[in-house]
Every structure is written in C-alpha cells, then in structure tokens.
Design an enzyme around this catalytic site. Structure first.
Site, PDB file in Angstrom:
ATOM      1  N   TYR A  71       8.627   3.030   2.836  1.00 32.74           N
ATOM      2  CA  TYR A  71       7.289   2.768   2.284  1.00 32.74           C
ATOM      3  C   TYR A  71       6.564   1.799   3.212  1.00 32.74           C
ATOM      4  O   TYR A  71       6.835   0.605   3.207  1.00 32.74           O
ATOM      5  CB  TYR A  71       7.432   2.198   0.874  1.00 32.74           C
ATOM      6  CG  TYR A  71       6.138   1.915   0.129  1.00 32.74           C
ATOM      7  CD1 TYR A  71       4.890   2.201   0.663  1.00 32.74           C
ATOM      8  CD2 TYR A  71       6.171   1.364  -1.146  1.00 32.74           C
ATOM      9  CE1 TYR A  71       3.714   1.949  -0.039  1.00 32.74           C
ATOM     10  CE2 TYR A  71       5.011   1.105  -1.860  1.00 32.74           C
ATOM     11  CZ  TYR A  71       3.784   1.397  -1.298  1.00 32.74           C
ATOM     12  OH  TYR A  71       2.631   1.137  -2.009  1.00 32.74           O
TER      13      TYR A  71
ATOM     14  N   LYS B 160       6.356   7.053   3.539  1.00 36.39           N
ATOM     15  CA  LYS B 160       5.124   7.011   2.738  1.00 36.39           C
ATOM     16  C   LYS B 160       4.148   6.227   3.599  1.00 36.39           C
ATOM     17  O   LYS B 160       4.278   5.012   3.753  1.00 36.39           O
ATOM     18  CB  LYS B 160       5.369   6.311   1.399  1.00 36.39           C
ATOM     19  CG  LYS B 160       4.122   6.078   0.584  1.00 36.39           C
ATOM     20  CD  LYS B 160       4.518   5.360  -0.690  1.00 36.39           C
ATOM     21  CE  LYS B 160       3.374   5.040  -1.621  1.00 36.39           C
ATOM     22  NZ  LYS B 160       2.116   4.673  -1.049  1.00 36.39           N
TER      23      LYS B 160
END
Ligand code: NGF
Length: 287
Positions: free
Chosen positions: A133, A161
């Site tokens: 992330y 992400k």
C-alpha cells in the site's frame, strides 16, 4: 485481483463501537447494488488507524462472514507495530482473505532497508499474498523505481495499491512488471490510472459510486475513452463536494440518504456539518 475494489467505510455507533448491522448493509450495498469486484477492508477509509487490534479483527470477521466467496477480499493489516500486523495478517489469512495489504511504515522516517525488512517479516510470518500500500501523500514514503523494483521482487508480493498521481512511474512499473497487479488509488483520476495500464482501482467513493467506477473500468477495456471521461467528470462533481466537506463523512451521509446505515465517525473525526449535509443533498441526483 483486477477490477474495482471498494475501500470499505466502517459504520460506528455514537460510542465508537462497530455498528455491525450497518457494516453488513454497506457490504451488501457494495456487492448487490454497486457491483464491485472486491472489497479493501481496513484501509484509510475504514478509519483503520484509529482502531484497536480487537476492533480490526471484528471488522475482518464480520465482512468475511457477510461476503463469503462472492467477491475478492483484501485485508489491510499494516501497523507500526509489527507484532500486531503479523497477528492481523494471520487472522485475516485464516478467515480466508484472498490477499493482504500493508501500508508502508510511516511516522518515523524509516530507511528503505527498514521498510523492506518490515515487509519481509510480514510476508514470512503470514504466508499470504501481499499488495504493497503506497500512499506517499499520507505516509511520506515515496519509493523510487529502483526501490519498487526491490519491493516487487520480494516473495509473495503480487502488486501495489498505487495511490499517487505519478503516471510515468505507474506506466514504467506496469511495463517492467506486467504480471503484477497495480490498483490505482485516486478516484478522481481513476480513468487516467486505467488508461496508464492500472489493473483496476481501490477507492473510498466506490462505496456510493462503485457502479460508475465499474462502468469506467469496462469502457477502458473497450477503448471507449470519451464515454468513460463523461462518467469520470460526473463522479468528480460529487467528489469535489466530498473533499470540501469530508470524504468519509459525505459517503456516510449519502449512504444514509439511500437508506443504508453508514453510522457515525470514529473520534477524533467529526461528523458532517449542517452545511455539508445540505451540499450532499444537492448532489444526490448525480449519484
Ligand atoms: O482517502 C484517501 C486518502 N484516499 C482514498 C483511497 O486511496 C484510500 C481515495 O479513494 C483507500 O483506498 C483506503 O481506504 O486505504 C480518496 O478518498 C478519493 O480519491 C477522494 O480524494 O488519500
């Protein structure tokens, strides 16, 4: 792991406890009405970083129970405390989550090697797939291409992400790693992310506009960019109001106006202002 993933909101009661009924309603709304391909549980949108470990587990468990195997599930387990992250990762893996995701360690200015070692420990201990992330705007951690190269080569890392507007980096990464998954994180420019070869997107506003995001995603596959731009532009009229009055607060209000219990915010977030409620009411026809 392709397509549109809603970064799930968490409905709270006024006392900060999980509103389980509301959470189940929000999950159903996302699957049955929005038609998204998956859910990203425990992200920024879920107010995750304000929660205790036990509360995070409760959310993972309720969501998995409600979803079963209907859509893909990603559990965001990142925490500055590695023992907590590992425990959450094992918990979500045992529940059957399809992949884990962990925010890059933040607050302290960790060196790249420290961050890499954090992921290595997490991956070794949990054994599940890992989606990095990356959200430089909130964490201050902005990997260079060379650093991404090292991170993407760690075992079990299946993708990123990518919450960044550096489209050159996105294009270079996808070119270098066509087999990895890049899920774009800014809803207001998701069309551009998909045009630059992202495999889909993860976002907060998909709790209420997931159907539109899915439409954009499909139109990009069909190379109908003008039609996709029309939808993006409509979405942005809504997102503009959300950003002005609080994205998560506005999403909860929209859900409420749709008859879904989005619940309260977790302290120290404040609730939507009276003016915000008025403005949200005005944009409901666009949603
Ligand atoms: O909320 C933020 C903060 N970004 C989200 C999303 O990237 C966060 C984005 O959807 C997320 O996926 C998560 O919950 O972890 C924005 O809310 C949206 O683009 C409106 O600006 O940057």
């Amino acid at each position: 792991m392709k397509g549109i993933f809603t970064a799930l909101i968490t409905p709270f009661h006024g006392d900060g406890k999980i509103n389980e009924k509301g959470l189940r309603q929000v999950v159903r709304h996302n699957i049955d009405k929005m038609g998204v391909h998956g859910l990203y549980v425990g992200g920024s949108t879920g107010e995750n970083f304000l929660l205790s470990k036990e509360t995070k587990k409760e959310i993972f468990s309720i969501v998995k129970e409600e979803v079963g195997t209907q859509v893909k599930l990603i559990a965001q387990i990142g925490s500055l405390n590695i023992e907590e992250a590992i425990e959450l990762g094992k918990y979500a893996t045992d529940l059957g989550y399809d992949a884990l995701s962990s925010v890059t360690p933040y607050y302290y200015k960790f060196s790249f090697n420290e961050i890499k070692n954090y992921y290595l420990q997490l991956i070794e201990a949990t054994g599940n797939k890992m989606i990095i992330y990356s959200i430089p705007v909130l964490t201050g951690v902005n990997f260079s291409l060379g650093e991404f190269d090292q991170i993407l080569n760690l075992p079990n890392v299946i993708g990123v992400k990518f919450t960044d507007s550096d489209f050159v980096k996105l294009e270079r990464l996808k070119r270098l790693y066509p087999e990895k998954t890049f899920l774009f994180g800014f809803d207001e420019i998701m069309l551009a992310g998909c045009v630059f070869n992202a495999d889909g997107a993860i976002g907060s506003t998909y709790n209420v506009m997931g159907d539109k995001a899915v439409a954009i995603y499909n139109l990009v596959q069909e190379e109908k960019i003008k039609e996709a731009m029309e939808i993006q532009s409509n979405m942005n009229q809504v997102i503009e109001v959300m950003i002005q009055h609080g994205v998560y607060q506005s999403i909860k209000e929209i859900l409420k106006l749709k008859g879904i219990d989005g619940g309260h915010m977790k302290f120290p977030f404040s609730e939507l202002s009276g003016e915000g409620k008025e403005e949200v009411k005005k944009i409901m026809e666009l949603i």
